[in-house]
Write a protein that holds these residues in place. Structure first.
Motif, short mmCIF file in Angstrom:
data_model
loop_
_atom_site.label_atom_id
_atom_site.label_comp_id
_atom_site.label_asym_id
_atom_site.label_seq_id
_atom_site.Cartn_x
_atom_site.Cartn_y
_atom_site.Cartn_z
N GLY A 2 0.82 -1.22 0.00
CA GLY A 2 0.00 0.00 0.00
C GLY A 2 0.84 1.27 0.00
N VAL A 3 2.14 1.13 -0.34
CA VAL A 3 2.99 2.33 -0.43
C VAL A 3 2.91 2.88 -1.85
CG1 VAL A 3 5.31 3.26 -0.17
CG2 VAL A 3 4.54 1.40 1.32
N ALA A 4 2.31 4.06 -1.96
CA ALA A 4 2.18 4.68 -3.28
C ALA A 4 3.39 5.58 -3.51
CB ALA A 4 0.91 5.50 -3.35
N GLU A 5 3.87 5.61 -4.74
CA GLU A 5 4.98 6.52 -5.05
C GLU A 5 4.59 7.37 -6.25
OE1 GLU A 5 8.69 4.69 -6.04
OE2 GLU A 5 9.73 6.61 -6.14
N LEU A 6 4.64 8.69 -6.05
CA LEU A 6 4.43 9.61 -7.18
C LEU A 6 5.82 10.07 -7.61
CD1 LEU A 6 1.44 11.85 -6.08
CD2 LEU A 6 1.56 10.49 -8.15
N LEU A 7 6.28 9.51 -8.71
CA LEU A 7 7.65 9.78 -9.16
C LEU A 7 7.63 10.88 -10.22
CD1 LEU A 7 10.66 8.66 -9.16
CD2 LEU A 7 9.96 7.37 -11.18
N PHE A 8 8.30 11.99 -9.92
CA PHE A 8 8.34 13.12 -10.86
C PHE A 8 9.53 12.95 -11.80
CE2 PHE A 8 5.37 16.50 -9.40
CZ PHE A 8 4.81 15.81 -8.34
N ASP A 9 9.27 12.99 -13.09
CA ASP A 9 10.35 12.86 -14.08
C ASP A 9 9.93 13.59 -15.35
OD1 ASP A 9 12.59 12.14 -15.41
OD2 ASP A 9 12.11 10.00 -15.57
N MET A 10 10.16 14.88 -15.36
CA MET A 10 9.70 15.71 -16.48
C MET A 10 10.41 15.26 -17.76
SD MET A 10 9.29 19.75 -16.03
CE MET A 10 8.05 20.63 -16.92
N PRO A 11 9.66 14.93 -18.80
CA PRO A 11 10.31 14.43 -20.02
C PRO A 11 11.17 15.50 -20.70
CG PRO A 11 7.92 14.59 -20.31
CD PRO A 11 8.20 14.97 -18.91
N ASP A 12 12.25 15.07 -21.30
CA ASP A 12 13.15 15.94 -22.06
C ASP A 12 13.62 17.16 -21.26
OD1 ASP A 12 12.55 14.22 -24.19
OD2 ASP A 12 10.75 15.41 -24.65
N SER A 13 13.80 16.99 -19.97
CA SER A 13 14.25 18.13 -19.17
C SER A 13 15.17 17.62 -18.06
CB SER A 13 13.02 18.83 -18.56
OG SER A 13 13.42 19.66 -17.51
N SER A 67 11.56 11.92 -6.87
CA SER A 67 12.01 12.42 -8.17
C SER A 67 12.98 11.44 -8.81
CB SER A 67 12.71 13.77 -7.98
OG SER A 67 13.55 14.03 -9.07
N ALA A 68 12.93 11.34 -10.13
CA ALA A 68 13.88 10.47 -10.83
C ALA A 68 15.10 11.26 -11.31
CB ALA A 68 13.18 9.84 -12.03
N LYS A 69 15.08 12.58 -11.11
CA LYS A 69 16.18 13.40 -11.63
C LYS A 69 17.38 13.39 -10.68
CE LYS A 69 13.69 15.27 -15.00
NZ LYS A 69 13.67 14.52 -16.26
N ASP A 70 18.56 13.45 -11.29
CA ASP A 70 19.77 13.49 -10.49
C ASP A 70 19.94 14.88 -9.88
OD1 ASP A 70 22.21 12.82 -9.45
OD2 ASP A 70 23.30 13.52 -11.23
N GLY A 71 19.98 14.94 -8.57
CA GLY A 71 20.23 16.21 -7.88
C GLY A 71 19.06 17.18 -7.87
N ILE A 72 17.90 16.71 -8.29
CA ILE A 72 16.73 17.61 -8.30
C ILE A 72 15.53 16.89 -7.70
CG2 ILE A 72 15.08 18.87 -9.77
CD1 ILE A 72 17.67 20.12 -10.29
N PHE A 73 14.85 17.53 -6.76
CA PHE A 73 13.52 17.05 -6.36
C PHE A 73 12.55 17.77 -7.30
CE2 PHE A 73 9.73 17.69 -3.56
CZ PHE A 73 9.28 16.39 -3.62
N ILE A 74 12.14 18.98 -6.92
CA ILE A 74 11.40 19.83 -7.87
C ILE A 74 12.02 21.22 -7.75
CG2 ILE A 74 9.16 20.85 -8.47
CD1 ILE A 74 7.87 18.31 -7.23
#
Ligand code: NAI
Length: 705
Positions: free
Chosen positions: A13-24, A57-64
């Protein structure tokens, strides 16, 4: 269109909202991303299988990294701005009412809207990653946090701490954020997965969860009754720093005042109203423009190509005066070995005094420990001759501003250092090409013009001579960035960019003094315009000897329009005044205090009082005319970089967006008409340059509207 947010729910029941803005390379909270988020939140709120949700977040060194600034830049009416920010607020508020706990996992930049999202979560974990930077820096863009951040942060860490962070636009690391209560935990990156799992378990356990919550800030009596006092002092500080010229900090103070005892929903409403007002001001547009410029400058390597830089480890600085000492300090601070060479032991002693005091100031602010300073000071060696320079990768010359002395030194250096080693000059006015004239390997010679004081001034003008190699340029650009400076490439002309533009301004002030205008009045008017100090105070600070000599170099190069004011000549050559460093210049200096120097004042017997506007026009437009010439001649790449260079090098007020932005906001036609009038009244130095005339005629602008 590809999605930014990916939702997954595991068997526990652990939901993960993974942010990964395409082409950015970064995640931003744009309107589209917010819409996508809203859809997920609606779905999740009804999903009974979810026990806890993580925002990652999936970005290296960036949350949002924040909201999408281009959307703020485009706002031009208050109603649209209000509607937009309200919509953002309502989406983030959905996070706070989800029927299960929410956690932001902050492993990288978490700024502005990104942190507001994290604040809407119930819990936050940060990492010790050096890229983890947390804060609400909106004030730097002339606005305030508008997605509920001001109010949620206040409730999380208290009135005074949140006010301080938001007013200062402060960005801090994970550990400090934990200390302040902005995050519940800060963990080493390597342990994140493990710690995250145990944190989830704790949150889902009632006892453990209340332990976490018990560490949070609690409203106390002091904070309840202190706000008025806090606001009073904060306002005093803001007025001291900004003279009331920046509306955002004042609006933040007002908002904190109005929302002292107000429910969250009402307070957030007030925040949106205030944001909407600020977001459409010219000042916010100006500051956003500067943000874009600083981002563009970060990407510059000084050449058009991808180039391999020369590795720099061992450095030398020749000339241990005020500039040399500053450069030695900077190099040692970034861990480079540095040999200081001066012909005079006394100068070396003074340089060490300066370096030590620059470090002590950092220790006082607790940015470095005494031990760390000892290690950095250990990187510095010194001598009165050139032994030991054989292995230097880079030698910076910072001796007196004398062409022959400099050229003689280069001949000596070239006989010792490796032919690939870079030799850089810190000359403030002499052409780099001319200095390289007799060099054997002129391709390794480059201008690296630091500003005084090196430990506080961020700008470094980088100058390529005719024969300088792109590698030498790229190497010093990279080095300046390593030192935390902002390098800007400028053309190889007398005075380069900043001094070429600034000297006519100081000259103009002195000319007005000769004509009978009051020194203190001119200084005050320019201070009110937004410059950090008036021209006479500045001349005293820089040193009248330095200013006068640069003035002479400029007069020699540009002729009549840069003729050094007679009074400058008298004050320096006859009265032998040096300015603040010797206690006497246009002012008498005693510690932090200054009073007008009657001996100088009495040099002019007539009196003439110009109207205030005329004084400001003479000062600003003489600079503007020269700056436009620089643009015309390609001394600088574009008007954006020009504005930034003058902001960083002269303190031109950022709220005005820069000198060229000031011209555009005023109207190029108005500038040209005024210059013609000033030329008729005071002389041909005001004749508008061709670029301005052409722009006025064709209705052109420096920047796109
Ligand atoms: P300074 O006069 O304070 O120091 C120059 C130092 O160089 C003295 O300690 C002198 O003993 C030493 N020196 C002279 N000839 C030497 C030689 N052949 N070998 C070794 N040492 C020698 O000068 P300052 O103000 O530090 O300026 C240095 C350079 O930086 C100049 O080119 C100046 O135009 C430039 N500059 C100065 C700025 C300022 O505000 N003072 C700002 C930016 C650049």
């Amino acid at each position: 269109m590809k999605n930014t947010i990916n939702l997954s729910i595991d068997e526990n029941g652990v939901a993960e909202l993974l942010f990964d803005m395409p082409d950015s390379p970064v995640n931003l909270l744009s309107s589209n991303v917010l819409n996508e988020l809203e859809q997920h939140l609606i779905g999740m709120s009804e999903n009974k299988t979810i026990k806890i949700a993580l925002f990652t977040s999936a970005k290296d060194g960036i949350f949002i990294a924040g909201a999408d600034i281009s959307e703020i830049a485009d706002l031009d009416d208050e109603k649209t701005s209000y509607d937009k920010v309200k919509r953002g607020q309502s989406i983030l508020s959905r996070i706070s009412v989800l029927p299960f706990p929410t956690v932001a996992i902050i492993n990288g930049a978490c700024l502005g809207g990104g942190f507001e999202l994290a604040l809407s979560c119930d819990f936050r974990i940060a990492t010790e990653n050096s890229k983890t930077k947390i804060g609400l820096p909106e004030v730097n863009l002339g606005v305030l946090p508008g997605f509920g951040g001001t109010q949620r942060l206040k409730r999380l860490i208290g009135f005074s701490k949140s006010l301080e962070l938001i007013l200062g636009g402060k960005i801090i690391n994970g550990n400090k954020a934990q200390k302040l209560g902005m995050v519940d935990a800060c963990v080493p990156v390597g342990y994140l997965d493990f710690k995250q799992d145990s944190f989830i378990k704790s949150i889902l356990d009632d006892n453990e969860r209340s332990k976490i919550l018990s560490k949070r800030y609690k409203d106390n009596l002091l904070e309840k009754y202190l706000p008025n006092i806090i606001l009073y002092f904060a306002k005093k500080e803001v007025m001291k720093k900004t003279k009331g010229q920046y509306p955002a900090p004042l609006a933040i103070l007002d908002l904190f005042e109005q929302t002292k005892d107000v429910r969250l929903d009402e307070a957030i409403e007030m925040e949106a109203t205030s944001f909407a007002k600020l977001s459409i001001t010219q000042i916010s547009k100006n500051l956003i423009g500067l943000f874009y410029t600083s981002e563009a400058l970060k990407k510059e390597n000084g050449t058009d190509k991808k180039i391999k830089t020369h590795p720099i480890k061992l450095t030398a600085v020749v000339g241990g005066g005020i500039m040399g000492a500053g450069i030695v300090w900077l190099f040692s601070k970034i861990g480079l070995s540095v040999r200081l060479v001066d012909q005079n032991y006394g100068a070396i002693g003074n340089a060490f005094k300066f370096i030590n005091s620059a470090y002590q100031a950092i220790v006082k602010r607790r940015r470095l420990t005494k031990r760390e300073v000892e290690i950095k000071m250990g990187h510095i060696s010194y001598s009165c001759d050139y032994v030991g320079l054989k292995h230097a990768d880079l030698c910076v010359e910072a001796i007196i501003e004398n062409r022959e002395a400099k050229k003689k030194l280069y001949a000596n250096l070239e006989a010792i250092v490796d032919k690939k080693a870079i030799i850089a000059t810190n000359t403030s006015s002499i052409s780099v090409t001319s200095l390289a004239g007799d060099m054997k390997y002129p391709e390794r010679f480059v201008g690296m013009h630091f500003f005084n004081p090196v430990n506080r001034m961020p700008l470094v003008e980088i100058i390529a001579g005719e024969k300088t190699s792109p590698e030498a340029v790229a190497t010093v650009v990279e080095l300046a960035k390593r030192g935390g400076k902002i390098p800007i490439i400028v053309g190889d002309c007398a005075g380069f960019l900043v001094n070429r533009v600034l000297l006519p301004y100081i000259n103009e002030a002195i000319k007005m003094f000769e004509e009978g205008e009051d020194i203190e009045r001119i200084d005050k008017l320019i201070l009110d315009f937004g410059m950090p100090m008036g021209p006479f105070t500045l001349a005293d600070e820089v040193g009248l000897d330095v200013g006068y000599k640069v003035g002479c170099v400029l007069e020699e190069a540009y002729g009549k329009r840069m003729k050094v004011a007679n009074m400058f000549d008298i004050i320096y050559n006859q009265k032998k005044l040096l300015g603040k460093k010797a206690g006497k210049g246009f002012y008498i200096h005693s510690g932090k205090n200054k009073s007008i120097n009657k001996d100088v004042k009495d040099l002019v017997t007539m009196q003439h009082s110009y109207n205030s506007e005329e004084i400001v026009d003479r000062m600003m437009l003489v600079m503007l005319n020269e700056a436009s010439r620089c643009l015309e001649e390609g001394v600088i790449k574009n008007a954006d970089y020009l504005d930034m260079a003058l902001i960083l090098g002269t303190g031109f007020p950022p709220f005005r967006g820069g000198l060229m932005r000031y011209a555009q906001n005023r109207g190029i036609n108005n500038v040209v008409v005024t210059l013609h009038r000033l030329a008729d009244a005071y002389g041909s130095r005001f004749e508008p340059c061709e670029l301005l005339i052409r722009m006025a005629k064709n209705n052109e602008n420096f920047f796109e509207e």
